[in-house]
Design an enzyme around this catalytic site. Sequence first.
Site, mmCIF file in Angstrom:
data_model
loop_
_atom_site.group_PDB
_atom_site.id
_atom_site.type_symbol
_atom_site.label_atom_id
_atom_site.label_comp_id
_atom_site.label_asym_id
_atom_site.label_seq_id
_atom_site.Cartn_x
_atom_site.Cartn_y
_atom_site.Cartn_z
ATOM 1 N N LYS A 4 2.876 -1.604 -2.587
ATOM 2 C CA LYS A 4 2.518 -2.745 -1.746
ATOM 3 C C LYS A 4 1.413 -3.550 -2.408
ATOM 4 O O LYS A 4 0.678 -3.072 -3.282
ATOM 5 C CB LYS A 4 2.073 -2.292 -0.345
ATOM 6 C CG LYS A 4 0.820 -1.402 -0.305
ATOM 7 C CD LYS A 4 -0.491 -2.154 -0.335
ATOM 8 C CE LYS A 4 -1.697 -1.220 -0.324
ATOM 9 N NZ LYS A 4 -2.964 -1.893 -0.666
ATOM 10 N N ASP A 127 -2.535 3.577 5.473
ATOM 11 C CA ASP A 127 -1.431 2.752 4.964
ATOM 12 C C ASP A 127 -0.053 3.337 5.250
ATOM 13 O O ASP A 127 0.951 2.632 5.143
ATOM 14 C CB ASP A 127 -1.563 2.574 3.444
ATOM 15 C CG ASP A 127 -2.614 1.548 3.056
ATOM 16 O OD1 ASP A 127 -3.018 0.756 3.917
ATOM 17 O OD2 ASP A 127 -3.029 1.557 1.880
#
Length: 280
Positions: A4, A127
């Site tokens: 990401k 996350d």
Amino acid sequence: AYAKINLTLEVLSDREDGYHEITTILQTISLHDQLTVEPAPDIQLTCALPELAGESNLGYKAALLLKETTGYKGGARISLQKYIPAAAGLGGGSSDAAATLRGLNELWGLGLTMEELMPLAAQLGSDVPFFLYGGTALATGRGEKINPLANIPKTELVVCSPEVVVPGKTSLMYSLLDLDDYTDGSHSLRVALDIYSGVPIGSEHLFNVFQYHASIKFPQIAQYAKVLAGLGLDPILAGSGPSVFALLPEGMETQEVKGALDKEGLEAKIVSTVASYRSQ
């Protein structure tokens, strides 16, 4: 298990639990690790990198948590092929953990929904919940509260990961912040609204609260940023770094970007944004 980037990253305040209140827009990219899960009598995790194999790996911890929570009696052999640089701000470990939850949920026939996996993901790391779905999302709290956004149009970008090994890097980056660095999250909310409205994402949307401090603390970041800026690109830090990325405008030759970095002895990967698992 996709990596990401953070299109935006704002810190709003300190929290009583030792974390920080943040607002960030997360985006999965095509750089990825690969996990293979197979039936086994107990939980095993193997990786060609010895330091990432075994019980300390977040993927192993995800498997153990899922087994203990559901009462599943068997195990799994998890084989991890690692391509996302470790401790680079790209979320590789968190993505591996989320992929483990998704894979074992299917392998073990547990039938849990993604919503039911979310609390387990949040226990593993801030996350991890995002990576259960991927795509584009607004995250709040300490990063575990996920609000999916519309998928942005597929966009190419260059990602560079300087070799900076700093134990406790994320904690260090937060310690460098001043109160003047804290914001109210409004920039991220404006970007989320633009995404909702179909406005193409450009460099003017990008923001990272750690950008200045990371560039001062780690000269390697500034070296990459200088080359990218020389190509007319706007480099931005990914997460807490040290990776940096830059969006590539349409029509820009990727070989030009790679060539300029190669000339300076700097490595780079040309990748693209990836849509949410919901839409695949």
